[in-house]
Design an enzyme around this catalytic site. Structure first.
Site, PDB file in Angstrom:
ATOM      1  N   SER A  97     -32.527 -45.166 -30.605  1.00  0.00           N
ATOM      2  CA  SER A  97     -31.369 -45.811 -29.980  1.00  0.00           C
ATOM      3  C   SER A  97     -31.172 -45.379 -28.533  1.00  0.00           C
ATOM      4  O   SER A  97     -30.676 -46.154 -27.713  1.00  0.00           O
ATOM      5  CB  SER A  97     -30.098 -45.509 -30.789  1.00  0.00           C
ATOM      6  OG  SER A  97     -30.153 -46.138 -32.045  1.00  0.00           O
ATOM      7  N   ASP A 125     -26.591 -48.702 -38.519  1.00  0.00           N
ATOM      8  CA  ASP A 125     -27.827 -47.931 -38.423  1.00  0.00           C
ATOM      9  C   ASP A 125     -27.826 -46.753 -39.395  1.00  0.00           C
ATOM     10  O   ASP A 125     -28.821 -46.490 -40.076  1.00  0.00           O
ATOM     11  CB  ASP A 125     -28.001 -47.434 -36.992  1.00  0.00           C
ATOM     12  CG  ASP A 125     -29.320 -46.723 -36.764  1.00  0.00           C
ATOM     13  OD1 ASP A 125     -30.372 -47.350 -36.944  1.00  0.00           O
ATOM     14  OD2 ASP A 125     -29.298 -45.530 -36.381  1.00  0.00           O
ATOM     15  N   ASP A 167     -30.340 -53.049 -31.202  1.00  0.00           N
ATOM     16  CA  ASP A 167     -31.290 -52.276 -30.394  1.00  0.00           C
ATOM     17  C   ASP A 167     -32.653 -52.163 -31.065  1.00  0.00           C
ATOM     18  O   ASP A 167     -33.669 -51.960 -30.407  1.00  0.00           O
ATOM     19  CB  ASP A 167     -30.741 -50.888 -30.083  1.00  0.00           C
ATOM     20  CG  ASP A 167     -30.210 -50.159 -31.304  1.00  0.00           C
ATOM     21  OD1 ASP A 167     -30.130 -50.756 -32.388  1.00  0.00           O
ATOM     22  OD2 ASP A 167     -29.852 -48.970 -31.168  1.00  0.00           O
ATOM     23  N   HIS A 189     -30.447 -46.069 -42.501  1.00  0.00           N
ATOM     24  CA  HIS A 189     -31.195 -44.828 -42.696  1.00  0.00           C
ATOM     25  C   HIS A 189     -30.990 -44.282 -44.111  1.00  0.00           C
ATOM     26  O   HIS A 189     -31.896 -43.659 -44.675  1.00  0.00           O
ATOM     27  CB  HIS A 189     -30.741 -43.768 -41.686  1.00  0.00           C
ATOM     28  CG  HIS A 189     -31.367 -43.891 -40.337  1.00  0.00           C
ATOM     29  ND1 HIS A 189     -32.717 -43.739 -40.117  1.00  0.00           N
ATOM     30  CD2 HIS A 189     -30.819 -44.132 -39.119  1.00  0.00           C
ATOM     31  CE1 HIS A 189     -32.985 -43.884 -38.831  1.00  0.00           C
ATOM     32  NE2 HIS A 189     -31.851 -44.130 -38.195  1.00  0.00           N
ATOM     33  N   HIS A 210     -22.486 -40.995 -28.496  1.00  0.00           N
ATOM     34  CA  HIS A 210     -23.770 -41.228 -29.150  1.00  0.00           C
ATOM     35  C   HIS A 210     -24.707 -42.024 -28.239  1.00  0.00           C
ATOM     36  O   HIS A 210     -24.319 -42.506 -27.172  1.00  0.00           O
ATOM     37  CB  HIS A 210     -23.565 -41.943 -30.480  1.00  0.00           C
ATOM     38  CG  HIS A 210     -24.539 -41.554 -31.541  1.00  0.00           C
ATOM     39  ND1 HIS A 210     -25.592 -42.360 -31.895  1.00  0.00           N
ATOM     40  CD2 HIS A 210     -24.638 -40.444 -32.306  1.00  0.00           C
ATOM     41  CE1 HIS A 210     -26.298 -41.764 -32.844  1.00  0.00           C
ATOM     42  NE2 HIS A 210     -25.737 -40.589 -33.122  1.00  0.00           N
ATOM     43  N   THR A 247     -26.239 -44.992 -28.076  1.00  0.00           N
ATOM     44  CA  THR A 247     -26.096 -46.372 -27.615  1.00  0.00           C
ATOM     45  C   THR A 247     -25.040 -46.522 -26.529  1.00  0.00           C
ATOM     46  O   THR A 247     -25.325 -47.092 -25.468  1.00  0.00           O
ATOM     47  CB  THR A 247     -25.839 -47.312 -28.796  1.00  0.00           C
ATOM     48  OG1 THR A 247     -26.926 -47.193 -29.726  1.00  0.00           O
ATOM     49  CG2 THR A 247     -25.730 -48.757 -28.343  1.00  0.00           C
ATOM     50  N   ASP A 294     -26.118 -51.745 -34.305  1.00  0.00           N
ATOM     51  CA  ASP A 294     -27.195 -50.765 -34.179  1.00  0.00           C
ATOM     52  C   ASP A 294     -28.038 -50.730 -35.459  1.00  0.00           C
ATOM     53  O   ASP A 294     -27.512 -50.595 -36.557  1.00  0.00           O
ATOM     54  CB  ASP A 294     -26.601 -49.385 -33.905  1.00  0.00           C
ATOM     55  CG  ASP A 294     -27.628 -48.396 -33.391  1.00  0.00           C
ATOM     56  OD1 ASP A 294     -28.597 -48.117 -34.113  1.00  0.00           O
ATOM     57  OD2 ASP A 294     -27.465 -47.896 -32.263  1.00  0.00           O
ATOM     58  N   HIS A 306     -36.383 -46.636 -38.442  1.00  0.00           N
ATOM     59  CA  HIS A 306     -36.445 -47.752 -37.516  1.00  0.00           C
ATOM     60  C   HIS A 306     -37.748 -48.535 -37.681  1.00  0.00           C
ATOM     61  O   HIS A 306     -38.776 -47.989 -38.100  1.00  0.00           O
ATOM     62  CB  HIS A 306     -36.354 -47.257 -36.072  1.00  0.00           C
ATOM     63  CG  HIS A 306     -35.065 -46.578 -35.742  1.00  0.00           C
ATOM     64  ND1 HIS A 306     -34.799 -46.045 -34.495  1.00  0.00           N
ATOM     65  CD2 HIS A 306     -33.952 -46.339 -36.488  1.00  0.00           C
ATOM     66  CE1 HIS A 306     -33.595 -45.507 -34.487  1.00  0.00           C
ATOM     67  NE2 HIS A 306     -33.067 -45.674 -35.695  1.00  0.00           N
TER      68      HIS A 306
END
Length: 468
Positions: free
Chosen positions: A100, A284, A326, A288, A151, A153, A50, A430
């Protein structure tokens, strides 16, 4: 040094065209496969890093190659020409830059939805998620992740929800539709002690025939139960780097590869086959946070899962393996300088993530204490001025934000860290980049060089001969 040695002890412990035109049909593709142009896949294992920008894949491979003399499992598949490779457009219905929830829904429901929604269109109509389609076809289905099991995904493959934030409701839906394997974090969404409605979803699961496990030892003792619910932590699982240097976490928390192997052991007992999504969700989160240690070691954790999956698929010969992300996130990279190699190699000896450093600091932490904390965690000494720059933010922390609820100064630490690692970042969010996509096994011949994320929904159905 071999790969196994690299992952022992401390931080080293771990180290234009679319698939289907409007005139094509899944039935036509399936007929072609049945007529000898391809083999029908019995199983699908769909691996997701991710938020993996290309630089993340690149640096993880550089790290493994430099330390072990071997490429990552993912890049090795490219080097050995074992996979079909493509670029994928990841946009959502509402933006060129997806979240996501919408990204996974594109795979799961086959239709782009607005950011924030899970298989729910802008007009409120719902798209049937692919795991429900495979479940109706008699296959076993499951999700495994390093973040909360509920979550965005894993949910995008499994259920429909107007809001990705409704994780307590998503947990209920998992059990209602009869997911055969669910593993990850998110104790607060299953435990009666933590859910607002006091529902005991562990008891509900047990009554439905699930084996429920809450720690690594219990998970590894399983020999493929009928159905498996493994929830190992409140919130997400710890970063792989932090786990690797903490004996308590090693004992309690399974790795992504271990969860994946146990999921396959359970799901593969179904003679009609199975479909499993495996997500490295904290790649991911680290992106971030511009947290290079968190990022690369969790990417390497996914690489171990890839190795386990490919080993199964090569022996099985009936499994389509999909490896992708993703969306990109933060666009990190290793940048030129006279000390670039030496700086990058510092990451090999990291013991803790930036998250661990910053979460353990408060407004009373002294400059000296912070310098010592960073050096103990990552092996380099920052200046007093650099320490003060970070510490000044602790007087104004709040509890807002999905990925950074304490408003920790991730950016400040990452910016000063660049001098010591030579790793830089493009953003903290993202990106709209086209991303890497690789397929191995029966059905991979259907992949074209450039696809939309929604095309994977139809490809998976066609590869297995399952008609929507």
């Amino acid at each position: 040094m071999n790969r196994r040695d690299f992952f022992k002890g401390g931080s080293l412990a771990f180290l234009g065209t679319t698939l289907l035109s409007p005139f094509d049909s899944i039935a036509a593709i399936t007929d072609a496969k049945l007529n000898g142009k391809g083999k029908i896949a019995k199983n699908i294992i769909f691996l997701v890093s991710d938020g993996m920008s290309t630089g993340t894949l690149n640096m993880a491979n550089l790290m493994l190659s430099k330390k072990t003399g071997k490429s990552s499992s993912w890049i090795s598949l490219y080097e050995q020409n074992k996979v079909v490779r493509a670029l994928m457009d990841t946009a959502s219905a509402s933006s060129l830059v997806t979240d996501s929830a919408a990204a996974s829904s594109s795979w799961g429901g086959g239709i782009r939805v607005p950011n924030g929604a899970i298989n729910v269109n802008a007009d409120g109509t719902e798209n049937t998620p692919i795991l429900q389609k495979f479940k109706r076809a008699g296959k076993s289905v499951g999700v495994v992740t390093t973040v909360t099991a509920t979550h965005a995904t894993p949910a995008g493959f499994s259920i429909a929800s107007k809001k990705r934030s409704d994780e307590p409701g998503i947990a209920v839906k998992y059990l209602e539709i009869g997911m055969d394997v669910v593993m990850g974090g998110g104790l607060e969404h299953f435990s009666p002690l933590l859910r607002k409605d006091k529902q005991d979803l562990f008891a509900v699961a047990a009554n439905k025939g699930y084996t429920v496990v809450n720690d690594r030892k219990s998970l590894m003792a399983q020999d493929g139960p009928k159905a498996l619910l493994g929830i190992f932590n409140e919130g997400a699982l710890p970063y792989s780097l932090d786990r690797a240097s903490d004996s308590t976490l090693i004992e309690k928390m399974p790795t992504l590869a271990e969860m994946t192997r146990q999921a396959i052991k359970t799901l593969s007992k179904n003679k009609k086959g199975f479909v499993l999504q495996v997500e490295a969700g904290k790649v991911d989160w680290a992106a971030h946070a511009n947290d290079v240690g968190g990022l690369l070691y969790d990417q390497i954790a996914l690489d171990e899962a890839i190795a386990a999956v490919i080993a199964f698929a090569e022996k099985d010969n009936d499994t389509l393996v999909v490896i992708t992300t993703d969306h990109g996130n933060a666009n990190p990279g290793l940048f030129y300088g006279p000390q670039a190699d030496a700086n990058f190699e510092r990451i090999f000896n990291f013991k803790k993530t930036n998250n661990w450093i910053l979460d353990g600091v408060n407004k009373d932490t002294s400059v000296t204490a912070f310098i010592e904390k960073v050096e103990a965690a990552q092996g380099y000494a920052i200046s007093k001025e650099e320490a003060g720059q970070v510490l000044m933010h602790y007087g104004k922390l709040d509890e807002k934000g999905l990925y950074n609820p304490r408003n920790l100064p991730y950016k400040d630490l990452a910016l000063l860290q660049t001098k010591y690692t030579s790793v830089g970042w493009g953003s903290m969010d993202h990106s709209g980049d086209y991303v890497e996509l690789a397929m191995f096994g029966p059905g991979s011949e259907l992949l074209k060089p450039f696809v939309k994320n929604t095309d994977l929904h139809n490809l998976m159905l066609a590869a297995t001969g399952v008609l929507a």
